[in-house]
Design a protein around this motif. Structure first.
Motif, PDB file in Angstrom:
ATOM      1  N   TRP A 171       0.826  -1.198   0.000  1.00 49.80           N
ATOM      2  CA  TRP A 171       0.000   0.000   0.000  1.00 49.80           C
ATOM      3  C   TRP A 171       0.868   1.259   0.000  1.00 49.80           C
ATOM      4  CZ3 TRP A 171      -0.620  -4.008   3.498  1.00 49.80           C
ATOM      5  CH2 TRP A 171       0.071  -3.907   4.701  1.00 49.80           C
ATOM      6  N   HIS A 217      -4.703  -1.006  -4.268  1.00 45.83           N
ATOM      7  CA  HIS A 217      -5.641  -1.468  -5.286  1.00 45.83           C
ATOM      8  C   HIS A 217      -6.696  -2.366  -4.666  1.00 45.83           C
ATOM      9  CE1 HIS A 217      -3.681   0.363  -8.660  1.00 45.83           C
ATOM     10  NE2 HIS A 217      -2.547  -0.281  -8.462  1.00 45.83           N
ATOM     11  N   ASP A 218      -6.263  -3.299  -3.820  1.00 44.21           N
ATOM     12  CA  ASP A 218      -7.218  -4.185  -3.166  1.00 44.21           C
ATOM     13  C   ASP A 218      -6.564  -4.814  -1.948  1.00 44.21           C
ATOM     14  OD1 ASP A 218      -9.273  -5.763  -2.404  1.00 44.21           O
ATOM     15  OD2 ASP A 218      -9.244  -7.101  -4.120  1.00 44.21           O
ATOM     16  N   ASP A 222     -12.434  -1.051   0.918  1.00 48.37           N
ATOM     17  CA  ASP A 222     -11.514  -2.042   0.357  1.00 48.37           C
ATOM     18  C   ASP A 222     -10.197  -1.438  -0.117  1.00 48.37           C
ATOM     19  OD1 ASP A 222     -13.502  -3.842   0.825  1.00 48.37           O
ATOM     20  OD2 ASP A 222     -13.938  -4.281  -1.281  1.00 48.37           O
ATOM     21  N   HIS A 223     -10.163  -0.132  -0.332  1.00 51.83           N
ATOM     22  CA  HIS A 223      -8.994   0.492  -0.939  1.00 51.83           C
ATOM     23  C   HIS A 223      -8.351   1.591  -0.082  1.00 51.83           C
ATOM     24  CE1 HIS A 223     -10.207  -1.572  -4.600  1.00 51.83           C
ATOM     25  NE2 HIS A 223     -11.418  -1.080  -4.425  1.00 51.83           N
TER      26      HIS A 223
END
Length: 295
Positions: A27, A46-47, A88-89
């Motif tokens: 991240w 991104h995820d 989620d991001h």
């Protein structure tokens, strides 16, 4: 990876300025100023739904300890950064301006960490959410603590054995056998029974943010665990003013006899994590901890 529109939607305030602060694992890190003048810290990926959900759950659970506020309010509450929003991001926390720690802040942190460990103790080892340390999954399967001696087997089965398997490609046969011996003898190595505490779970020095005269807990792998684990992690990579932290902690929540000799046992799991993540450069430290744990 940060989406300014999504951050604005999550907080209900437009983003005014973004300052990138590098990256960590999978991240990116950002300092964000909002149109209403507030400043926040944002992790973006991104995820990383599982990782961010686990971190948010852990921070909130630690902050729910009796008397905890979970927000940076000087003088009250447990020292846990409050979660402003997560999806989620993105994971969004208050911006806490960092400062060098001094002995007085270290003593305060020791007292507050001890109070956290004593407050609202859980009834089981583990946690009700899937765990992560860095971006590796942790088995947080809950184990009832009524018997008083459940922690040694929980630690062996949920922390040591899974990460020995993950790290084994970087270890020799004798290295693996050494850790397996620790697992086999865990009941004799764990010391007197302790009830579970709300622990940070990954409390190396980089996961204590010094701000406003106190140390704040960030990036937890929180769960119901053994309080000596947090103290051993502080020692692993040299937390500043550690003697003041430990002295103040022991005044509030005295530690069981022999706790210093058990430090390597509690450090064995994070060292296996480091071998799994970064390879053989941490092998010798892991082997040394296993030998020391065995005495």
């Amino acid at each position: 990876m940060l989406d300014p529109t999504r951050v604005s939607d999550l907080l209900g305030v437009p983003v005014e300025k973004i300052t990138d602060r590098g990256s960590s694992h999978s991240w990116t890190l950002h300092h964000v100023r909002l149109a209403d003048g507030r400043e926040v810290f944002v992790k973006a990926a991104h995820d990383q739904a599982g990782v961010f959900a686990a971190e948010a759950a852990g921070l909130r659970w630690l902050a729910e300890a009796e008397g905890g506020q979970g927000v940076p309010v000087a003088g009250r509450g447990v020292p846990v950064a409050g979660v402003l929003a997560a999806d989620d991001h993105h994971l969004i926390l208050p911006w806490l301006p960092a400062e060098p720690p001094g002995p007085t802040a270290a003593e305060r942190f020791g007292r507050e960490l001890a109070a956290l460990h004593k407050a609202s103790p859980p009834t089981a080892y583990g946690a009700s959410w899937p765990g992560y340390i860095a971006d590796l999954p942790l088995d947080n399967t809950l184990t009832d603590a009524e018997s008083g001696d459940a922690w040694p087997r929980w630690y062996a089965e949920r922390r040591l054995a899974p990460f020995l398997a993950r790290a084994s490609g970087h270890l020799s046969g004798p290295d693996v056998a050494l850790v397996e011996r620790v697992i086999t003898e865990i009941d004799d190595l764990a010391g007197p029974p302790e009830p579970p505490s709300r622990i940070h779970g990954d409390l190396w020095s980089g996961n204590v943010l010094w701000s406003g005269g106190r140390g704040w807990l960030i990036d937890p792998a929180a769960h119901g665990g053994h309080r000596e684990t947090d103290l051993a992690m502080l020692a692993l990579f040299g937390a500043p003013h550690l003697s003041q932290v430990l002295g103040a902690y022991d005044e509030v929540a005295p530690l069981a006899a022999g706790w210093r000799e058990r430090v390597p046992l509690h450090q064995l799991h994070p060292l296996l994590v480091h071998v799994a993540l970064f390879g053989g450069s941490y092998r010798s430290a892991m082997v040394e901890a296993a030998r020391a744990a065995l005495g």
